[in-house]
Write a protein that holds these residues in place. Structure first.
Motif, short mmCIF file in Angstrom:
data_model
loop_
_atom_site.label_atom_id
_atom_site.label_comp_id
_atom_site.label_asym_id
_atom_site.label_seq_id
_atom_site.Cartn_x
_atom_site.Cartn_y
_atom_site.Cartn_z
N THR A 133 20.59 41.05 24.31
CA THR A 133 19.86 42.10 23.61
C THR A 133 18.36 41.82 23.60
OG1 THR A 133 21.73 42.62 22.19
CG2 THR A 133 19.56 43.27 21.40
N HIS A 134 17.58 42.83 24.02
CA HIS A 134 16.13 42.75 23.99
C HIS A 134 15.51 43.75 23.01
CE1 HIS A 134 16.60 40.34 27.61
NE2 HIS A 134 15.30 40.13 27.65
N SER A 135 16.29 44.76 22.59
CA SER A 135 15.76 45.79 21.70
C SER A 135 16.92 46.54 21.06
CB SER A 135 14.87 46.77 22.47
OG SER A 135 15.65 47.55 23.36
N PHE A 148 15.86 42.19 12.23
CA PHE A 148 16.77 42.34 11.09
C PHE A 148 17.59 43.63 11.19
CE2 PHE A 148 13.90 39.54 8.22
CZ PHE A 148 14.42 38.40 8.83
N GLU A 149 17.02 44.68 11.77
CA GLU A 149 17.78 45.91 11.96
C GLU A 149 18.95 45.68 12.93
OE1 GLU A 149 14.97 48.75 13.35
OE2 GLU A 149 14.08 49.12 11.36
N ILE A 150 18.69 44.95 14.00
CA ILE A 150 19.74 44.67 14.98
C ILE A 150 20.79 43.76 14.37
CG2 ILE A 150 20.26 43.61 17.21
CD1 ILE A 150 17.42 44.44 18.10
N LEU A 151 20.36 42.73 13.65
CA LEU A 151 21.31 41.82 13.01
C LEU A 151 22.17 42.57 12.00
CD1 LEU A 151 19.09 38.64 12.43
CD2 LEU A 151 20.87 38.96 14.15
N SER A 152 21.59 43.51 11.29
CA SER A 152 22.35 44.31 10.33
C SER A 152 23.43 45.13 11.03
CB SER A 152 21.40 45.23 9.55
OG SER A 152 22.12 46.04 8.64
N LEU A 153 23.07 45.72 12.17
CA LEU A 153 24.06 46.49 12.93
C LEU A 153 25.15 45.57 13.46
CD1 LEU A 153 25.12 49.04 14.21
CD2 LEU A 153 23.42 48.81 16.03
N MET A 154 24.76 44.38 13.90
CA MET A 154 25.75 43.40 14.36
C MET A 154 26.73 43.06 13.24
SD MET A 154 23.46 40.77 16.67
CE MET A 154 23.07 41.12 18.39
N GLU A 155 26.21 42.87 12.05
CA GLU A 155 27.06 42.58 10.90
C GLU A 155 28.08 43.70 10.67
OE1 GLU A 155 24.62 41.94 7.48
OE2 GLU A 155 23.35 40.48 8.50
N SER A 156 27.61 44.94 10.72
CA SER A 156 28.49 46.08 10.47
C SER A 156 29.57 46.21 11.54
CB SER A 156 27.66 47.37 10.40
OG SER A 156 27.12 47.71 11.65
N LEU A 157 29.28 45.73 12.74
CA LEU A 157 30.25 45.80 13.84
C LEU A 157 31.28 44.68 13.77
CD1 LEU A 157 27.80 46.65 16.77
CD2 LEU A 157 29.61 48.14 15.87
N ASP A 195 8.79 36.44 23.58
CA ASP A 195 9.06 36.72 24.99
C ASP A 195 9.11 38.24 25.21
OD1 ASP A 195 11.51 37.40 23.90
OD2 ASP A 195 12.66 35.85 24.93
N ASP A 196 9.89 38.69 26.18
CA ASP A 196 9.97 40.12 26.45
C ASP A 196 11.02 40.83 25.61
OD1 ASP A 196 12.14 38.92 27.64
OD2 ASP A 196 12.07 40.11 29.48
N GLY A 197 11.52 40.14 24.60
CA GLY A 197 12.51 40.71 23.71
C GLY A 197 11.89 41.40 22.51
N VAL A 198 12.56 41.32 21.38
CA VAL A 198 12.09 41.97 20.16
C VAL A 198 10.69 41.46 19.78
CG1 VAL A 198 12.53 42.21 17.69
CG2 VAL A 198 14.42 42.38 19.31
N LYS A 199 9.84 42.37 19.36
CA LYS A 199 8.46 42.02 19.04
C LYS A 199 8.23 41.79 17.55
CE LYS A 199 7.43 42.39 23.32
NZ LYS A 199 7.35 41.14 24.12
N GLU A 200 8.93 42.55 16.71
CA GLU A 200 8.69 42.48 15.27
C GLU A 200 9.95 42.03 14.53
OE1 GLU A 200 5.75 42.88 14.06
OE2 GLU A 200 4.81 43.68 15.88
N GLN A 201 9.75 41.26 13.47
CA GLN A 201 10.87 40.74 12.67
C GLN A 201 11.72 41.87 12.09
OE1 GLN A 201 10.66 37.02 10.15
NE2 GLN A 201 10.58 38.55 8.54
N GLU A 202 11.08 42.98 11.74
CA GLU A 202 11.80 44.10 11.17
C GLU A 202 12.89 44.60 12.12
OE1 GLU A 202 10.98 48.64 9.45
OE2 GLU A 202 9.31 47.39 10.13
N GLU A 203 12.56 44.70 13.40
CA GLU A 203 13.56 45.16 14.37
C GLU A 203 14.67 44.12 14.54
OE1 GLU A 203 14.00 47.00 18.90
OE2 GLU A 203 12.11 46.09 18.29
#
Length: 237
Positions: free
Chosen positions: A209-211, A42-51, A32-40
């Motif tokens: 979250t979209h990006s 995982f980067e967001i999920l990693s930041l969510m984990e740290s928070l 959809d109009d959200g995240v385009k690549e799996q790498e991004e």
């Protein structure tokens, strides 16, 4: 100088992210109009984990302009989970636009509940205009065995207090977008979010979250200190 407390407080300092459950985000890549690549993703999920996030519901759009099919989304989600090695609990739902496609798929039973055990269905409308026959569509949603969870009601320009109250009386659930309280959608959405929150009409909360850029901006933003107790009450499973 007297040690007056500031009226606003950083979101990260409120404690909201400790055990946070995100009921609305667009992290399933490339659908959809959200995240385009799996790498991004995982980067967001990693930041969510740290928070301190605990659980995340991935809710891609389903609408006439983005006619995702639940079976395809489930397949993509399964592949994402196979590749994910983090600690967050991931779930799949969808954000259904109330349009012609929604009424068609609702009648067919081809919708994707966000929380099957509670039979919750995340829905949205246009930000500007209400869909024709909204009351009838809400009634049909209940009749089909779903409990509508209305995404970001504070963002609908056409809605007023009487409409919010009417929807709540009918059993419609409300999901707050955290960026709304931070003023990221403008002053009107912020004011309405604060009003609905203080009324106690919200049931769940999400980041939408979209990006990474938007998520990072939200994390670094501030909210009114007086709203923190109401906000923390929404951290529920």
């Amino acid at each position: 100088m007297w040690p007056f407390k500031k009226k606003n407080i950083k979101l990260a300092e409120t404690g909201i992210f400790d055990g946070f459950i995100d009921w609305h985000c667009h992290l399933l890549p490339g659908v959809d109009d959200g995240v385009k690549e799996q790498e991004e993703t995982f980067e967001i999920l990693s930041l969510m984990e740290s928070l301190g996030f605990k659980k995340v519901y991935l809710t891609p759009h389903i609408m006439e302009e983005i006619p995702n099919n639940p079976s395809d989304l489930k397949e993509r989600f399964s592949k994402l989970c196979e590749a994910y090695t983090g600690s967050l609990e991931l779930h799949l739902g969808a954000e259904h636009m109330i349009d012609f496609l929604y009424t068609k798929r609702l009648a067919e039973g081809n919708v994707l509940q966000i929380e099957p055990t509670r039979q919750w269905l995340l829905v949205e409308t246009s930000f500007i205009n209400p869909p024709m026959g909204l009351d009838d569509i809400i009634a049909k949603t209940f009749s089909a065995g779903h409990f509508p969870l209305l995404a970001h009601p504070e963002r609908y320009c056409y809605m007023r207090e009487s409409q919010y109250k009417s929807l709540k009386q009918r059993g419609v659930l409300f999901q707050l977008n955290l960026p709304s309280l931070a003023g990221m959608y403008g002053p009107e959405a912020k004011a309405k979010a604060e009003y609905i929150l203080e009324k106690g009409w919200y049931d769940r909360i999400g980041t939408d979250t979209h990006s990474m850029r938007v998520f990072s901006t939200m994390v670094d933003s501030s909210v009114s200190r007086r709203l923190v107790p109401n906000l923390l009450q929404l951290r529920q499973d």
